[in-house]
Scaffold this active site. Structure first.
Site, PDB file in Angstrom:
ATOM      1  N   LYS A 122     -18.644 -41.906  42.795  1.00 12.31           N
ATOM      2  CA  LYS A 122     -17.233 -41.843  42.401  1.00 12.31           C
ATOM      3  C   LYS A 122     -16.991 -40.647  41.474  1.00 12.31           C
ATOM      4  O   LYS A 122     -15.980 -39.959  41.577  1.00 12.31           O
ATOM      5  CB  LYS A 122     -16.808 -43.158  41.726  1.00 12.31           C
ATOM      6  CG  LYS A 122     -16.676 -44.296  42.736  1.00 12.31           C
ATOM      7  CD  LYS A 122     -16.526 -45.670  42.106  1.00 12.31           C
ATOM      8  CE  LYS A 122     -16.601 -46.737  43.199  1.00 12.31           C
ATOM      9  NZ  LYS A 122     -16.580 -48.112  42.710  1.00 12.31           N
ATOM     10  N   ASP A 162      -8.249 -49.302  41.294  1.00 12.93           N
ATOM     11  CA  ASP A 162      -9.003 -50.096  42.273  1.00 12.93           C
ATOM     12  C   ASP A 162      -8.072 -51.074  43.000  1.00 12.93           C
ATOM     13  O   ASP A 162      -8.426 -51.613  44.043  1.00 12.93           O
ATOM     14  CB  ASP A 162     -10.090 -50.920  41.545  1.00 12.93           C
ATOM     15  CG  ASP A 162     -11.501 -50.505  41.959  1.00 12.93           C
ATOM     16  OD1 ASP A 162     -11.641 -49.757  42.944  1.00 12.93           O
ATOM     17  OD2 ASP A 162     -12.456 -50.943  41.289  1.00 12.93           O
ATOM     18  N   GLN A 194     -16.635 -51.069  37.132  1.00 16.66           N
ATOM     19  CA  GLN A 194     -17.507 -51.312  38.284  1.00 16.66           C
ATOM     20  C   GLN A 194     -17.947 -52.769  38.319  1.00 16.66           C
ATOM     21  O   GLN A 194     -18.429 -53.313  37.318  1.00 16.66           O
ATOM     22  CB  GLN A 194     -18.734 -50.372  38.191  1.00 16.66           C
ATOM     23  CG  GLN A 194     -19.661 -50.462  39.377  1.00 16.66           C
ATOM     24  CD  GLN A 194     -19.012 -50.002  40.690  1.00 16.66           C
ATOM     25  OE1 GLN A 194     -18.303 -49.000  40.734  1.00 16.66           O
ATOM     26  NE2 GLN A 194     -19.229 -50.746  41.758  1.00 16.66           N
TER      27      GLN A 194
END
Ligand code: NDP
Length: 286
Positions: free
Chosen positions: A53, A120, A97
């Site tokens: 990422k 997200d 995460q």
């Protein structure tokens, strides 16, 4: 008939180039799109994902920072860190995460992120916005699947889409996105009685289960579009999806491979969401 392949690598490359172009334009307006990634613990897969990422972001000109915290970090400390990032105007996107260590409540942590920075798309406010058709951040994996359908010019109007899997991050948002494009949507799951009877009616099948070869050729209508979200390992340890690719490609009209399908698109859509967060923040402050 052999299915045409929807090449996720090529499409993701194109999307990254567009993001790079728009990021440069935003930087020219004095805004440097920035993503903060928080990693708690030392899960090996999470370390790989977060590194990707950061690299993807950097390559497209987005500023990405990776904060690593020990597995022993108290939840209150993580919530305080998120709160600080929520108030930092130089940070446009925040990503925690997953999975988090067992002593943390993932829902509570995700809901601490300001919805305007929830790149997200996992916050309950993002899920609600998708459900009622308001602007918000769409979860990257189903969003990437929609881009793949767009890329082949597929018109979902009136088509029957069958989504296998009902998780909050893939199956459910996928179904809502297909519905918003006027598909007739069926959601299947582990308690579905006759999965094959459902999939045989489908013009579009999205397999998001996590079981290798769970979608076989006899379950697919000739010409259907098959999107394989699954990520599994075969007997040789190689990455594979939920679809029996070699057999299904003889029946389907379009198919996504694993690797090189939904995976790279998921990564690309995080960049799209981060750029969008920065653009919205820039517009709001004008
Ligand atoms: P979950 O485990 O959260 O959900 C799996 C879903 O599959 C559940 O809804 C479950 O039903 C359903 N299911 C399980 N067995 C069957 C069955 N025999 N028939 C029909 N449905 C079944 O997984 P995720 O949604 O998080 O992920 C799904 C897959 O996609 C995984 O392989 C994951 O690794 C992959 N993935 C890939 C990404 C990418 O970027 N390519 C990103 C995210 C995920 P029930 O709800 O009844 O238990």
């Amino acid at each position: 008939m052999t299915a045409q392949i929807i090449d996720g690598n090529a499409l993701a490359r194109q999307i990254r180039a567009e993001v790079a172009h728009q990021t440069a334009a935003l930087q020219a307006r004095g805004v440097a799109p920035a993503l903060a990634i928080l990693l708690v613990g030392d899960d090996p897969a999470s370390q790989v994902y977060t590194r990707h990422k950061v690299n993807d972001s950097t390559e497209t000109g987005l500023r990405a920072t990776l904060e690593r915290h020990p597995v022993s970090m108290p939840q209150a400390q993580l919530l305080a860190r998120i709160e600080a990032l929520n108030h930092d105007p130089a940070v446009h996107g925040i990503l925690v995460q997953l999975p988090l260590p067992r002593h943390m409540d993932a829902s509570k942590v995700i809901e601490a992120i300001a919805p305007a920075k929830d790149v997200d798309g996992f916050h309950v406010a993002s899920a609600g916005a998708l459900m009622v058709g308001r602007p918000g951040f769409w979860p990257c994996t189903p969003y990437g699947c929609m881009k793949m359908l767009d890329s082949i010019g597929y018109d979902l109007q009136g088509k029957h889409a069958v989504v296998i899997g009902r998780s909050n991050i893939v199956g459910k948002p996928m179904a809502l996105m297909l519905l918003a494009k006027n598909a007739t949507v069926t959601i299947c799951h582990s308690a579905t009685r006759d999965l094959k009877a459902m999939t045989l009616q489908a013009d579009v099948i999205v397999a998001a289960v996590g079981k290798r070869n769970m979608l076989t050729a006899d379950m697919v209508k000739p010409g259907a579009v098959v999107i394989d979200v699954g990520m599994n390992r075969n007997d040789e340890g190689k990455l594979c999806g939920d679809v029996d690719f070699e057999a299904v490609r003889q029946i389907a009209g379009w198919i996504t491979p694993v690797p090189g399908g939904v995976g790279p698109m998921t990564r690309a859509m995080l960049l799209v969401n981060t750029l969008a967060a920065a653009e919205r923040a820039a517009d709001a402050s004008r």
